[in-house]
Each structure stands twice: as structure tokens, then as C-alpha cells.
Motif scaffolding. Structure first.
Motif, PDB file in Angstrom:
ATOM      1  N   VAL A   1       0.863  -1.179   0.000  1.00 53.44           N
ATOM      2  CA  VAL A   1       0.000   0.000   0.000  1.00 53.44           C
ATOM      3  C   VAL A   1       0.901   1.231   0.000  1.00 53.44           C
ATOM      4  O   VAL A   1       2.075   1.150   0.395  1.00 53.44           O
ATOM      5  CB  VAL A   1      -0.938   0.024   1.228  1.00 53.44           C
ATOM      6  N   PRO A   2       0.398   2.396  -0.415  1.00 52.63           N
ATOM      7  CA  PRO A   2       1.205   3.617  -0.343  1.00 52.63           C
ATOM      8  C   PRO A   2       1.646   3.896   1.099  1.00 52.63           C
ATOM      9  O   PRO A   2       0.931   3.560   2.049  1.00 52.63           O
ATOM     10  CB  PRO A   2       0.248   4.694  -0.857  1.00 52.63           C
ATOM     11  N   ASP A   3       2.795   4.511   1.263  1.00 53.16           N
ATOM     12  CA  ASP A   3       3.331   4.778   2.596  1.00 53.16           C
ATOM     13  C   ASP A   3       2.359   5.574   3.464  1.00 53.16           C
ATOM     14  O   ASP A   3       2.217   5.311   4.665  1.00 53.16           O
ATOM     15  CB  ASP A   3       4.660   5.527   2.493  1.00 53.16           C
ATOM     16  N   ALA A   4       1.689   6.555   2.862  1.00 56.14           N
ATOM     17  CA  ALA A   4       0.748   7.372   3.631  1.00 56.14           C
ATOM     18  C   ALA A   4      -0.413   6.530   4.148  1.00 56.14           C
ATOM     19  O   ALA A   4      -0.908   6.743   5.263  1.00 56.14           O
ATOM     20  CB  ALA A   4       0.224   8.519   2.772  1.00 56.14           C
ATOM     21  N   VAL A   5      -0.848   5.568   3.347  1.00 52.86           N
ATOM     22  CA  VAL A   5      -1.920   4.661   3.776  1.00 52.86           C
ATOM     23  C   VAL A   5      -1.415   3.744   4.884  1.00 52.86           C
ATOM     24  O   VAL A   5      -2.121   3.496   5.873  1.00 52.86           O
ATOM     25  CB  VAL A   5      -2.438   3.837   2.581  1.00 52.86           C
ATOM     26  N   MET A   6      -0.192   3.251   4.748  1.00 50.83           N
ATOM     27  CA  MET A   6       0.395   2.392   5.779  1.00 50.83           C
ATOM     28  C   MET A   6       0.473   3.124   7.119  1.00 50.83           C
ATOM     29  O   MET A   6       0.090   2.579   8.163  1.00 50.83           O
ATOM     30  CB  MET A   6       1.785   1.929   5.345  1.00 50.83           C
ATOM     31  N   ARG A   7       0.938   4.370   7.085  1.00 46.33           N
ATOM     32  CA  ARG A   7       1.027   5.152   8.330  1.00 46.33           C
ATOM     33  C   ARG A   7      -0.358   5.379   8.927  1.00 46.33           C
ATOM     34  O   ARG A   7      -0.539   5.313  10.154  1.00 46.33           O
ATOM     35  CB  ARG A   7       1.718   6.488   8.056  1.00 46.33           C
ATOM     36  N   TYR A   8      -1.342   5.635   8.068  1.00 44.51           N
ATOM     37  CA  TYR A   8      -2.695   5.882   8.548  1.00 44.51           C
ATOM     38  C   TYR A   8      -3.256   4.635   9.240  1.00 44.51           C
ATOM     39  O   TYR A   8      -3.912   4.736  10.282  1.00 44.51           O
ATOM     40  CB  TYR A   8      -3.596   6.287   7.381  1.00 44.51           C
TER      41      TYR A   8
END
Length: 286
Positions: free
Chosen positions: A256-263
């Protein structure tokens, strides 16, 4: 088990006018239809402006979901009839009873994070996610038609004239094959979606969508409105596997995109038991 529900289940609702089309009600409070990434002009004004819409759970959105749009864009690049001007993710509402379904506001936000800086043409529409009941695919596609062609008035051409925007459903091979099941899709809605809008199908490696179309009367009737792209590079990333990896404390980086992973980690999503009990059959984008 009750009546099966899928991404395209064609049950009557209060918004159905009996023809397979729908009537649009009052937009949810605070809702605004996004148009910021729509192309303002066309490179070839003789073509039909096209918008792709992908309905699904997106719990969470993955790189495969993003790649499906890009594969479709490659297909329409230089197409003789259509010119692609935008694309939309439409996450389902919380009333879509599906296993692993995170609350709608989280799924909308993850789709926003996945597209806000990485794409110049993909947007996220929250209308379906904000609904207080499950919405059939026909109703959702009609919503986009209403927003783009009735409320916005279509696309304005350089000479001041306007042209109707063609809406097209973007789907995976599993969804198109589910259209062959009478307990999943009503024939009037198949006629409405495929006859008026059409469908862009991303075919999975090893499957043959055209062979399936030959065996289904309605799909074969509208074969000219069904566009098929084969996956050249095999990709089987699924939201189900991502949720399982999170639960097992395994890495989801590059899935998944990094921003999605962090979320996901910041909001403790998918780390405990399943969010929804699976008691329905589903062919939605997972």
C-alpha cells in the motif's frame, strides 16, 4: 443467511424508478462533488470525454487498485473514440456488510491519501460512503452521471459548446463474472449499466473474460461497450491479505502507499478481530 449482497446487487430501493435507472436525492450534509483533477480541456475535441468510476470496499486501498486505473489509462491513450479526463474511487458505505470493512470515513481518507499527491487525475468521491443504506452500482453510476452532466453541464469545449461526459464502470474480472449470476445482478440493471455507460474490465492473469461474455446473453449483447485489458505484469495484492498481514504483525510496505500504511498504524486499523462478520457473498474490489 439473508439475501446475498455484492458490489452490484440489484435490489429495489426507494431511489429506484423501476427502469434500472435511479433518481438522485438530496446530497448528504457537507458533501461536495470533487472536480479539481478533471481535465478542463480535451486534446482532441472530436472524441468523447470519458470518466472512469471504480466502486469497492477499499479496506484498505492498495497499489493494485491504483494500477487498475493506470492500466485503463494506457488502454484509452490514443483511443479512437474516447479521451480519458478523470477517474474516481467510490468507497461503499458502512451498510455494505462485508468482513474487514473499516468505517467509511477511514476508507475514504485512505483513498484520499493514496491519490492526493501521487495522481494528477484520480479523485475520491464520498457520496456512496456517506449514504445511510447500501447503494446498488446502478444508483452510484447514475449519481456520477447526474453530477458531471446535469449539475456540471458536461465538459466545455474551446468553442464554448458543451459535450456530455461518458461515465464508465471500472471493474476487475471477478466482478464482470459475477454479472452472470441472476441472484446477484438484476437484468434491468445490467441493461442500464452496460447499455448506457459501459464497463472497463481489468482481466486477471489466467482468466478469459471474452470466453465468459460469449456464454452470457446480456453481456454479449453489449460486448461493444465492454473494454477488456489483460494484466501484462501479474499483480495479486489484495486488501484481504493486507489486513491479515497487519493482524499478524507482518510488513505491508510496498503493498500500500506509505501514507496509507502510516494511517493504518496511526488509527490501529485491522490489528484486532475482523471489523464486520462475513455473512454475504461479495465480488467487490476488496
Amino acid at each position: 443467511m439473508g439475501e446475498p449482497i455484492t458490489d452490484g446487487i440489484q435490489r429495489r430501493s426507494s431511489e429506484d424508478n423501476g427502469t434500472g435507472a435511479s433518481t438522485q436525492g438530496t446530497p448528504p450534509p457537507g458533501y461536495n462533488f470533487p472536480t479539481n483533477k478533471l481535465a478542463k480541456t480535451m486534446q482532441d475535441s472530436t472524441k468523447i470525454p470519458l470518466v472512469l468510476v471504480a466502486c469497492g470496499s477499499y479496506s484498505p486501498v492498495t497499489y493494485l487498485h491504483l494500477r487498475m486505473f493506470e492500466m485503463a489509462a494506457d488502454y484509452f491513450n490514443g483511443h479512437q473514440k474516447y479521451e480519458l479526463i478523470g477517474g474516481y474511487f467510490s468507497p461503499v458505505s458502512d451498510y455494505y456488510q462485508k468482513e474487514g470493512l473499516a468505517p467509511a470515513h477511514h476508507r475514504v481518507q485512505m483513498c484520499e491519501l493514496a491519490t492526493e499527491t501521487s495522481s494528477t487525475w484520480l479523485m475520491v468521491d464520498s457520496w456512496e460512503a456517506l449514504q445511510h443504506s447500501y447503494q446498488r452500482t446502478a444508483v452510484v453510476i447514475d449519481h456520477f452521471d447526474d453530477e458531471l452532466n446535469n449539475n456540471m453541464g458536461g465538459l466545455t469545449l474551446p468553442d464554448g459548446s458543451t459535450r456530455k461526459i461518458q461515465i464508465m464502470l471500472l471493474a476487475g474480472g471477478d466482478l464482470i463474472e459475477s454479472m452472470g449470476r441472476k441472484d446477484v445482478w438484476a437484468s434491468e440493471d445490467l441493461h442500464h449499466i452496460l447499455g448506457q455507460f459501459g464497463c472497463m474490465v481489468i482481466e486477471r492473469t489466467g482468466s478469459d473474460v471474452w470466453e465468459f461474455l460469449l456464454s452470457h446473453d446480456i453481456l454479449y449483447e453489449y460486448k461493444e461497450n465492454i473494454h477488456v485489458v489483460k494484466q501484462v505484469i501479474y499483480n495479486d495484492i489484495s486488501s484481504t491479505k493486507v489486513r491479515l498481514f497487519v493482524k499478524r504483525k507482518m510488513s505491508i510496505k510496498y503493498l500500500v502507499p506509505d501514507a496509507v500504511m502510516r494511517y493504518i498504524f496511526d488509527n490501529s486499523l485491522y490489528a484486532t478481530k475482523l471489523t464486520r462478520k462475513r455473512d454475504y457473498v461479495s465480488f467487490a474490489f476488496d
